[in-house]
Motif scaffolding. Structure first.
Motif, PDB file in Angstrom:
ATOM      1  N   VAL A   1      -6.412  22.703  -1.901  1.00 36.29           N
ATOM      2  CA  VAL A   1      -7.610  21.783  -1.198  1.00 36.29           C
ATOM      3  C   VAL A   1      -8.853  21.157  -2.411  1.00 36.29           C
ATOM      4  CG1 VAL A   1      -9.758  22.738  -0.224  1.00 36.29           C
ATOM      5  CG2 VAL A   1      -8.482  20.676   0.716  1.00 36.29           C
TER       6      VAL A   1
ATOM      7  N   ARG B   1      -8.257  20.648  -5.714  1.00 34.16           N
ATOM      8  CA  ARG B   1      -7.160  20.290  -6.556  1.00 34.16           C
ATOM      9  C   ARG B   1      -6.490  18.656  -6.262  1.00 34.16           C
ATOM     10  NH1 ARG B   1      -2.360  23.620  -6.680  1.00 34.16           N
ATOM     11  NH2 ARG B   1      -3.602  24.270  -7.039  1.00 34.16           N
ATOM     12  N   PHE B   2      -6.553  18.815  -5.071  1.00 39.69           N
ATOM     13  CA  PHE B   2      -5.720  17.637  -4.867  1.00 39.69           C
ATOM     14  C   PHE B   2      -6.853  16.395  -4.171  1.00 39.69           C
ATOM     15  CE2 PHE B   2      -4.025  15.240  -0.954  1.00 39.69           C
ATOM     16  CZ  PHE B   2      -1.893  14.276  -1.754  1.00 39.69           C
TER      17      PHE B   2
ATOM     18  N   GLU C   1      -8.521   9.082  -9.153  1.00 35.92           N
ATOM     19  CA  GLU C   1      -7.621   8.272  -8.855  1.00 35.92           C
ATOM     20  C   GLU C   1      -7.919   6.818  -8.017  1.00 35.92           C
ATOM     21  OE1 GLU C   1      -3.985   7.315 -10.179  1.00 35.92           O
ATOM     22  OE2 GLU C   1      -4.368   9.320 -11.061  1.00 35.92           O
TER      23      GLU C   1
ATOM     24  N   LEU D   1      -9.398   3.023 -10.025  1.00 38.68           N
ATOM     25  CA  LEU D   1      -9.325   1.685  -9.011  1.00 38.68           C
ATOM     26  C   LEU D   1     -10.305   0.873  -8.873  1.00 38.68           C
ATOM     27  CD1 LEU D   1      -6.012   3.008  -7.151  1.00 38.68           C
ATOM     28  CD2 LEU D   1      -5.961   1.251  -8.735  1.00 38.68           C
TER      29      LEU D   1
ATOM     30  N   ASP E   1       1.149  -1.228   0.329  1.00 34.70           N
ATOM     31  CA  ASP E   1       0.042  -0.325  -0.245  1.00 34.70           C
ATOM     32  C   ASP E   1       0.856   1.296  -0.118  1.00 34.70           C
ATOM     33  OD1 ASP E   1      -2.633   1.539  -0.316  1.00 34.70           O
ATOM     34  OD2 ASP E   1      -2.500   1.216   2.291  1.00 34.70           O
TER      35      ASP E   1
ATOM     36  N   VAL F   1      -4.304  -4.949 -12.856  1.00 35.66           N
ATOM     37  CA  VAL F   1      -5.607  -5.219 -13.332  1.00 35.66           C
ATOM     38  C   VAL F   1      -5.498  -5.433 -14.848  1.00 35.66           C
ATOM     39  CG1 VAL F   1      -6.356  -3.588 -11.531  1.00 35.66           C
ATOM     40  CG2 VAL F   1      -4.869  -2.784 -13.295  1.00 35.66           C
TER      41      VAL F   1
ATOM     42  N   MET G   1      -0.490  20.506  -0.184  1.00 34.80           N
ATOM     43  CA  MET G   1      -0.889  19.281  -0.060  1.00 34.80           C
ATOM     44  C   MET G   1      -0.344  18.469  -0.567  1.00 34.80           C
ATOM     45  SD  MET G   1      -4.890  20.412   0.936  1.00 34.80           S
ATOM     46  CE  MET G   1      -5.080  19.135   1.563  1.00 34.80           C
ATOM     47  N   LEU G   2      -0.510  18.262  -2.041  1.00 34.15           N
ATOM     48  CA  LEU G   2       0.846  17.144  -2.712  1.00 34.15           C
ATOM     49  C   LEU G   2       2.217  16.802  -1.926  1.00 34.15           C
ATOM     50  CD1 LEU G   2       1.142  14.727  -3.959  1.00 34.15           C
ATOM     51  CD2 LEU G   2       1.512  16.565  -6.117  1.00 34.15           C
TER      52      LEU G   2
ATOM     53  N   VAL H   1      -4.586  24.828 -16.801  1.00 33.35           N
ATOM     54  CA  VAL H   1      -3.621  26.126 -16.943  1.00 33.35           C
ATOM     55  C   VAL H   1      -2.234  25.802 -18.132  1.00 33.35           C
ATOM     56  CG1 VAL H   1      -1.680  27.477 -15.860  1.00 33.35           C
ATOM     57  CG2 VAL H   1      -4.167  27.485 -15.008  1.00 33.35           C
TER      58      VAL H   1
ATOM     59  N   GLU I   1       2.433  12.245 -10.006  1.00 32.34           N
ATOM     60  CA  GLU I   1       1.323  12.962 -10.422  1.00 32.34           C
ATOM     61  C   GLU I   1       2.171  14.071  -9.799  1.00 32.34           C
ATOM     62  OE1 GLU I   1      -1.646  14.192 -11.171  1.00 32.34           O
ATOM     63  OE2 GLU I   1      -1.739  11.421 -11.650  1.00 32.34           O
TER      64      GLU I   1
ATOM     65  N   LEU J   1       0.171  -2.709  -8.694  1.00 34.23           N
ATOM     66  CA  LEU J   1      -1.357  -2.695  -9.906  1.00 34.23           C
ATOM     67  C   LEU J   1      -1.551  -2.539 -11.064  1.00 34.23           C
ATOM     68  CD1 LEU J   1      -4.530  -1.418  -7.232  1.00 34.23           C
ATOM     69  CD2 LEU J   1      -4.650  -3.261  -7.705  1.00 34.23           C
TER      70      LEU J   1
ATOM     71  N   ARG K   1     -12.675  10.923 -14.904  1.00 31.04           N
ATOM     72  CA  ARG K   1     -12.506  11.345 -14.371  1.00 31.04           C
ATOM     73  C   ARG K   1     -12.546  12.768 -15.272  1.00 31.04           C
ATOM     74  NH1 ARG K   1      -6.833   8.406 -13.060  1.00 31.04           N
ATOM     75  NH2 ARG K   1      -5.925  10.233 -12.903  1.00 31.04           N
TER      76      ARG K   1
ATOM     77  N   MET L   1      -7.478  15.168  -8.230  1.00 32.70           N
ATOM     78  CA  MET L   1      -6.555  14.114  -7.920  1.00 32.70           C
ATOM     79  C   MET L   1      -6.565  12.174  -7.089  1.00 32.70           C
ATOM     80  SD  MET L   1      -2.744  14.041  -6.749  1.00 32.70           S
ATOM     81  CE  MET L   1      -2.202  12.927  -6.039  1.00 32.70           C
ATOM     82  N   LEU L   2      -7.154  12.531  -6.316  1.00 32.38           N
ATOM     83  CA  LEU L   2      -7.310  11.436  -4.958  1.00 32.38           C
ATOM     84  C   LEU L   2      -8.483  10.900  -5.814  1.00 32.38           C
ATOM     85  CD1 LEU L   2      -6.423  13.061  -1.534  1.00 32.38           C
ATOM     86  CD2 LEU L   2      -4.990  11.511  -3.050  1.00 32.38           C
TER      87      LEU L   2
ATOM     88  N   LEU M   1      -5.867  23.528 -12.762  1.00 31.34           N
ATOM     89  CA  LEU M   1      -4.655  23.333 -13.577  1.00 31.34           C
ATOM     90  C   LEU M   1      -4.536  22.317 -14.641  1.00 31.34           C
ATOM     91  CD1 LEU M   1      -1.439  22.190 -11.302  1.00 31.34           C
ATOM     92  CD2 LEU M   1      -1.739  24.189 -12.654  1.00 31.34           C
TER      93      LEU M   1
ATOM     94  N   MET N   1       1.997   6.701  -6.872  1.00 28.41           N
ATOM     95  CA  MET N   1       0.852   7.413  -7.825  1.00 28.41           C
ATOM     96  C   MET N   1       0.893   9.072  -7.037  1.00 28.41           C
ATOM     97  SD  MET N   1      -2.702   7.682  -5.889  1.00 28.41           S
ATOM     98  CE  MET N   1      -3.096   9.029  -5.643  1.00 28.41           C
TER      99      MET N   1
ATOM    100  N   PHE O   1       1.378   3.782  -3.172  1.00 25.65           N
ATOM    101  CA  PHE O   1       0.490   5.613  -2.976  1.00 25.65           C
ATOM    102  C   PHE O   1       1.644   6.150  -2.385  1.00 25.65           C
ATOM    103  CE2 PHE O   1      -1.456   8.460   0.133  1.00 25.65           C
ATOM    104  CZ  PHE O   1      -1.871   8.903  -0.687  1.00 25.65           C
TER     105      PHE O   1
ATOM    106  N   LYS P   1     -12.052  -0.720 -11.951  1.00 28.89           N
ATOM    107  CA  LYS P   1     -10.995  -1.073 -12.442  1.00 28.89           C
ATOM    108  C   LYS P   1     -11.366  -2.772 -11.223  1.00 28.89           C
ATOM    109  CE  LYS P   1      -7.665   1.553 -14.919  1.00 28.89           C
ATOM    110  NZ  LYS P   1      -6.305   1.786 -15.007  1.00 28.89           N
ATOM    111  N   LEU P   2     -10.824  -2.365 -10.598  1.00 27.61           N
ATOM    112  CA  LEU P   2     -11.094  -4.002  -9.379  1.00 27.61           C
ATOM    113  C   LEU P   2     -12.515  -4.350  -8.914  1.00 27.61           C
ATOM    114  CD1 LEU P   2      -7.572  -2.463  -7.119  1.00 27.61           C
ATOM    115  CD2 LEU P   2      -7.959  -4.761  -8.387  1.00 27.61           C
TER     116      LEU P   2
ATOM    117  N   LEU Q   1      -5.106   5.716   0.333  1.00 25.84           N
ATOM    118  CA  LEU Q   1      -5.147   6.360  -0.336  1.00 25.84           C
ATOM    119  C   LEU Q   1      -7.038   6.862   0.302  1.00 25.84           C
ATOM    120  CD1 LEU Q   1      -6.106   8.309  -2.983  1.00 25.84           C
ATOM    121  CD2 LEU Q   1      -6.821   5.628  -4.185  1.00 25.84           C
TER     122      LEU Q   1
ATOM    123  N   SER R   1       1.687  22.539  -5.618  1.00 26.41           N
ATOM    124  CA  SER R   1       0.136  22.024  -4.651  1.00 26.41           C
ATOM    125  C   SER R   1       1.119  21.486  -3.259  1.00 26.41           C
ATOM    126  CB  SER R   1      -0.411  20.747  -5.542  1.00 26.41           C
ATOM    127  OG  SER R   1      -1.283  20.048  -4.324  1.00 26.41           O
TER     128      SER R   1
ATOM    129  N   LEU S   1       3.594  17.440 -12.499  1.00 20.10           N
ATOM    130  CA  LEU S   1       3.346  18.562 -12.981  1.00 20.10           C
ATOM    131  C   LEU S   1       3.990  19.348 -12.989  1.00 20.10           C
ATOM    132  CD1 LEU S   1       0.360  18.090  -9.860  1.00 20.10           C
ATOM    133  CD2 LEU S   1      -0.391  19.090 -12.016  1.00 20.10           C
TER     134      LEU S   1
END
Lengths: 225, 225
Positions: free
Chosen positions: B77, B79-80, B87, B91, A76, A225, A153-154, B224, A87, A221, B204, B83-84, B221, A83, A80, B94-95, B154, A151, A91
DNA sequence: TTTGTCAAAAATTTTGAAATTTTCGATTTT
DNA sequence: AAAATCGAAAATTTCAAAATTTTTGACAAA
């Protein structure tokens, strides 16, 4: 040992990241208190803060533990991390300018210099002091890679996950011999080249390839898949 | 008011998420102590824990504050979160199996039922009790969307970011009138349809479109770069 | 052998106060 | 006026002990 809480925080964090506490090991404020010459409550306070960066697990009424480890957990955390780094790097490649390229080249230069030395004589990597140098250089390279993602936060999340990744992997006591460094020298170079040439897909692939050795008992992963 | 720390934690969290504390407002244990009939240190302990989920900011020697707000912060916040969620949804598509489709349909059903009621008579959304219902249903839908991503980290990160997103946006005091619900009914439907048909790109895009109203002073973003 | 009970021990949480640090405003200096 | 200084007030951190909860281990019951 007389220290203020900043130093205690740093020391505990360092010990956690270097698996000086076993996975899932109980962290008892009353026990750690003696080590640091402060009260148990101060230790509790600090452990609560280490909880935020994911190095320590906290459960109400039953205290603190060093983060546990398991194949699933390791998968995990590497998934993560992959990922987030992909990203962030993507960017950065889109937003970063000359200064990013300069920073990344510089970080890579320092890193690869160390790694080549370690490759030449495997003994060097035995010394904790040297490993700490490499550890810092490796972090610096990966952090710079995503540094222009725009970002905060990222970036902060990546930092925490990177720390947890290290915590998990160091606990695995892998072999940091010459062959390890040979492999990652090439991988870091591949990431650098892809990043500087702004080749998004190549960079994502290179990041994935760099981390895929850390998957256990299963495939990454994307391959599943 | 006599409560145990779990209840205090929940109450503070609720107040933070609903902007009952202004952005950047100082949170003084000694002041909150009276409110809850416990000692200042207990409040401190709880605020430290709220720090982990990103609702509270902590700085050594200068205490706690409700998370600050700014256009940059709101952009970051959303944007993040985007993104999460992208993703996680990818997944899951797919799963996830039949059970995921069932869960997602159920969550959407509850959500859209509420939203259509709110659309019909805007007054309903005035009542805090009703907004709480919607709030829970919205969370449940988005959480279910990513629930089969296979990555606990995640998912946990998304939960924290979702909470911060809400904290930021509620502070903006936006208009939750009929037209707001008309818009998001369609958006949630679009997300559901794309997810159930396993159309990754459409999903997405739908997630992005759902959140793009929250960008301020700048474009998202992706537009941009 | 397994399960259940219960009290002692150990660990965690909470408290109230002391120690430390920061903040704020008035005063002085440049 | 602007900047620096200083002390009082306010806020934060730390402490040691009390209160509470969980864990442990011995003993009894099924």
């Amino acid at each position: 040992m007389k220290t203020d809480s900043q130093a205690i925080y740093a020391d505990l964090k360092e010990k956690l990241m270097n698996a000086r506490f076993g996975p899932g090991e109980k962290l008892k404020p009353a026990a750690l208190q003696g080590e640091y010459g402060c009260s148990a409550n101060t230790v509790r306070d600090i452990l609560l803060r280490l909880t935020k960066v994911g190095l320590v697990e906290f459960e109400m009424q039953r205290g603190f533990r060093a983060q546990y480890t398991s194949p699933d957990k390791r998968n995990d955390v590497t998934r993560f991390r992959t990922m987030l780094e992909q990203e962030g790097a993507t960017l950065s490649m889109k937003l970063g300018g000359i200064s990013w390229e300069a920073d990344l080249s510089a970080a890579h230069h320092k890193l690869s210099h160390l790694e080549r030395e370690f490759e030449r004589s495997g003994d060097l990597a035995e010394q904790p002091e040297n490993m700490k140098l490499w550890t810092n250089a490796e972090w610096s390279f990966h952090d710079t890679l995503i540094s222009r993602c725009g970002s905060p936060m990222l970036r902060e999340t990546y930092e925490n996950v990177y720390g947890q990744f290290r915590q998990q992997m160091v606990a695995q006591e892998r072999d940091f011999g010459r062959s390890y460094f040979s492999a990652i020298i090439a991988e870091h170079q591949t990431i650098l080249d892809a990043a500087l040439s702004r080749n998004v897909e190549a960079c994502r692939q290179a990041i994935h390839d760099h981390l895929k050795r850390n998957y256990v008992d299963t495939k990454p992963l994307e391959e599943v898949v």
